[in-house]
Write a protein that holds these residues in place. Structure first.
Motif, short mmCIF file in Angstrom:
data_model
loop_
_atom_site.label_atom_id
_atom_site.label_comp_id
_atom_site.label_asym_id
_atom_site.label_seq_id
_atom_site.Cartn_x
_atom_site.Cartn_y
_atom_site.Cartn_z
N ARG A 1 0.60 -0.97 -0.04
CA ARG A 1 -0.06 0.05 0.64
C ARG A 1 0.88 1.20 0.24
N SER A 2 1.69 1.79 -0.44
CA SER A 2 2.02 2.21 -0.80
C SER A 2 2.07 3.03 -2.76
N PRO A 3 1.94 4.50 -2.66
CA PRO A 3 2.15 5.65 -4.30
C PRO A 3 3.55 4.38 -5.51
N GLU A 4 3.89 4.75 -4.07
CA GLU A 4 5.47 4.43 -5.59
C GLU A 4 4.56 2.71 -6.51
N GLU A 5 4.78 1.68 -5.48
CA GLU A 5 4.60 0.41 -5.87
C GLU A 5 3.47 0.45 -6.70
N LEU A 6 2.13 1.18 -6.45
CA LEU A 6 0.64 1.07 -7.17
C LEU A 6 1.27 1.62 -8.58
N ALA A 7 1.86 2.75 -8.10
CA ALA A 7 2.01 3.25 -9.64
C ALA A 7 3.01 2.28 -10.69
N ARG A 8 3.84 1.94 -10.25
CA ARG A 8 4.55 0.90 -10.95
C ARG A 8 3.91 -0.40 -11.24
N LEU A 9 3.31 -0.72 -10.38
CA LEU A 9 2.04 -2.08 -11.39
C LEU A 9 1.12 -1.25 -12.28
N VAL A 10 0.97 -0.42 -11.67
CA VAL A 10 0.03 0.62 -12.85
C VAL A 10 -0.07 0.89 -14.52
N TRP A 11 1.16 1.45 -14.20
CA TRP A 11 2.35 1.98 -15.55
C TRP A 11 2.66 1.03 -16.41
N GLY A 12 2.58 -0.82 -15.99
CA GLY A 12 3.06 -1.70 -16.93
C GLY A 12 2.38 -1.65 -17.88
N PRO A 13 0.70 -2.07 -17.65
CA PRO A 13 -0.46 -2.21 -18.81
C PRO A 13 -0.37 -0.91 -19.84
N ILE A 14 -0.40 0.30 -18.68
CA ILE A 14 -0.84 1.27 -20.17
C ILE A 14 0.58 1.28 -21.09
N ALA A 15 1.69 1.28 -20.25
CA ALA A 15 3.54 1.62 -21.11
C ALA A 15 2.89 0.69 -22.43
N TRP B 1 -1.79 10.51 -7.73
CA TRP B 1 -2.83 9.82 -8.08
C TRP B 1 -3.45 8.94 -7.02
N MET B 2 -2.21 7.40 -7.42
CA MET B 2 -2.37 6.54 -5.83
C MET B 2 -2.19 7.24 -4.92
N ALA B 3 -1.40 8.29 -4.55
CA ALA B 3 -1.74 8.95 -2.96
C ALA B 3 -2.70 9.30 -2.00
N ASP B 4 -3.78 9.88 -3.41
CA ASP B 4 -5.09 10.27 -3.61
C ASP B 4 -5.89 9.60 -3.20
N LEU B 5 -5.48 8.29 -4.29
CA LEU B 5 -6.54 7.44 -4.51
C LEU B 5 -5.91 5.99 -2.17
N LEU B 6 -5.21 6.09 -2.11
CA LEU B 6 -4.95 5.63 -0.91
C LEU B 6 -5.44 6.84 0.36
N ARG B 7 -5.95 8.17 0.32
CA ARG B 7 -6.26 8.69 1.13
C ARG B 7 -7.21 8.73 1.40
N ASP B 8 -7.82 8.80 -0.29
CA ASP B 8 -9.69 8.93 0.11
C ASP B 8 -10.54 7.68 -0.61
N LYS B 9 -10.00 7.22 -1.71
CA LYS B 9 -11.15 6.77 -1.69
C LYS B 9 -11.15 5.04 -0.94
N ALA B 10 -9.26 4.54 -1.29
CA ALA B 10 -9.36 3.62 -0.58
C ALA B 10 -10.17 3.03 1.05
N PRO B 11 -10.57 4.26 1.80
CA PRO B 11 -10.96 4.13 3.10
C PRO B 11 -12.69 3.68 2.98
N LEU B 12 -13.13 5.18 1.69
CA LEU B 12 -14.20 4.60 1.03
C LEU B 12 -15.11 3.21 0.14
N TRP B 13 -14.21 2.37 0.15
CA TRP B 13 -14.03 1.01 -0.47
C TRP B 13 -13.85 -0.11 0.19
#
Length: 516
Positions: free
Chosen positions: A458-472, A498-510
């Protein structure tokens, strides 16, 4: 192009998407706002989507409403094959998909097709032929139950008037290019821009051409193909749609947007005075479209309206249990509406938002807060209309227990996996059984969600790398300030934010409403 397409651009699949206005709980709320009975969701109900595309909306709603029996129809075999595979992967047992055209559906219906409590069509009615529109009306007349609710969205006149020559130009030019439809669109659009540079007067200041060019920069061409390159492309006046629906004994209820139910948010005082003498609802809505220059309508119809008294309506609104679906820090008191900006009263809505941030509450409980009761004139209808209409709150649905949560969780995992290959700006959602609908999420959000449920750190860095792979890998560019980002380091930095915002604001709601 094969004749089975009936002029529709079918060589590219339509992008998956979720449209909350099609949800049974929302359609019932529109009916309640209009003072008429909807359909009980406490018992089993039947639901059909016509023109379901890849089935994302219908499948999400089936997962979030296990008490419903869902059916979905599309004439494109690629769409139905994908939808069936996704439903099987997600283990959604209460939905069936049919590969058939509208004309075939009414001429030779699938065996055992039931009558429906809800029938919905999104982005279909103004993109098909007159014959197919007649088939849709015939289907509604035959299969929508008395008391049943229909939802129809369509490109609206006069808002699309300036787009007519642009669509015709793109369509005619594309037909001259023997290629796949997305490449046809690219070359037709390039020629339209050249024609504009050559001082073609009808294009020089045309806002639609400029908008299409902007869209082409930030999206893949699937949306533009399905919007503009169909052989049948007919923006419609509301009065004409209402007349066609009347042939199936359907009465117009209201627009699907709750904020549309407040004339002072949509019309100036002078406009309201001019329209006050119009007693025909179809004409009134059509004239309102002239005033606001509306380009897209989402209308709700009912087959047999059962009126509620004002007291019944108010009591049912007070019984609605609302939940805040945005972080309290991001709740808005200023709303963008057709007349400009509407401001919610801070002395009333501040305490209401604070109370909802603590836990879901009924509208009656909100109006009985010490800061509100006897000190504010706001009504139950206003509270619901402003908060739900602005997307900041949702009404809680009937209790569906662990069965609903399990189905929603399976759908969400499947959707998260698929989102890694979807266009980054796709309008998707996570199923939330507590609401009987979905919580909007972009493809980037859902890819991040999939990372979380798959055990990624649960870190912005790791999530960003995971998400970037298929996009690239597929060569897609992220968009920043309306322009594509070319540099990988900048793209990763954007994804980390984006992922920092997701962890802060969206993940708690999910975690609260869309269990991992």
């Amino acid at each position: 192009m094969s004749t089975w397409t009936a002029g529709y651009a079918a060589d590219l699949e339509y992008s998956p998407g979720f449209y909350h206005d099609q949800s049974p709980i929302h359609l019932n709320l529109v009916c309640l706002f209009a003072g008429v009975e909807g359909v009980s969701l406490e018992r089993s109900f039947t639901y059909c989507e016509l023109g379901c595309g890849q089935g994302y909306t219908a499948m999400l709603l089936a997962a979030a409403n296990p008490q419903g029996d869902f059916h979905a129809v599309d004439f494109n075999p690629a769409h139905i094959a994908r939808a069936r595979a996704d439903a099987e992967e997600a283990g959604i047992p209460n939905i069936r998909f049919y590969e058939t055209s509208f004309e075939e559906l009414v001429a030779d219906p699938p065996p055992g097709l039931p009558e429906f409590d809800f029938v919905t069509l999104h982005g279909v009615y103004s993109w098909v032929s007159v014959e197919n529109r007649r088939a849709i009306v015939h289907f509604l007349r035959r299969y929508l139950k008395p008391g049943g609710v229909a939802y129809v969205s369509y490109n609206a006149m006069p808002g699309w008037a300036a787009a007519l020559p642009v669509q015709r130009l793109l369509n005619d030019c594309a037909k001259l290019i023997p290629d796949r439809s997305d490449r046809q669109m690219g070359r037709a659009l390039a020629f339209a821009e050249q024609l504009k540079e050559a001082e073609a007067r009808s294009l020089r200041n045309n806002p639609f051409l400029a908008e299409i060019v902007r869209t082409a920069k930030r999206e893949r061409f699937e949306y533009l193909v399905h919007e503009y390159l169909n052989g049948n492309w007919n923006p419609l006046y509301h009065a004409d749609v209402a007349r066609e629906m009347a042939e199936a004994k359907l009465d117009f209820v209201a627009p699907a947007s709750l904020l549309d139910g407040f004339p002072d948010l949509n019309l100036t005082p002078h406009q309201r005075d001019l329209l006050a003498s119009i007693g025909d609802s179809s004409l009134w809505e059509t004239l309102k479209d002239y005033c606001v220059d509306r380009r897209f309508r989402k209308d709700v119809f009912l087959r047999g309206a059962r009126r509620l008294s004002r007291a019944q309506q108010d009591e049912r609104l007070r019984q609605l249990r609302l939940a805040l679906v945005v972080p309290r820090s991001r709740a808005r008191l200023k709303l963008n509406v057709p007349i400009g900006e509407a401001s919610l009263e801070p002395r009333a809505y501040g305490p209401i938002l604070d109370a909802l941030a603590d836990r879901p509450r009924t509208v009656g409980e909100l109006l009985d807060l010490p800061e509100i009761k006897g000190k504010s004139s706001i009504t139950a209808q206003e509270v619901v209309g402003m908060l739900v209409g602005s997307g900041q709150a949702l009404p809680m649905g009937p209790e569906v227990g662990g069965k609903g949560e399990a189905a929603a969780a399976r759908f969400n995992r499947m959707a998260g996996r698929r989102a890694r290959d979807a266009a980054t700006n796709s309008q998707l959602a996570l199923a939330a059984a507590a609401f009987g609908t979905g919580l909007y999420a972009s493809a980037l959000d859902l890819a991040g969600y999939f990372g979380l449920v798959s055990g990624t750190e649960r870190s912005p860095e790791e999530l960003a790398r995971l998400v970037w792979g298929p996009i690239a890998a597929r060569g897609e560019k992220l968009i920043k300030n309306g322009e594509p980002v070319e540099d990988e380091a900048e793209s990763l930095a954007l994804l980390r934010e984006w992922m920092a915002d997701l962890l802060r604001d969206k993940a708690p709601l999910w975690e609260r409403y869309c269990p991992f």
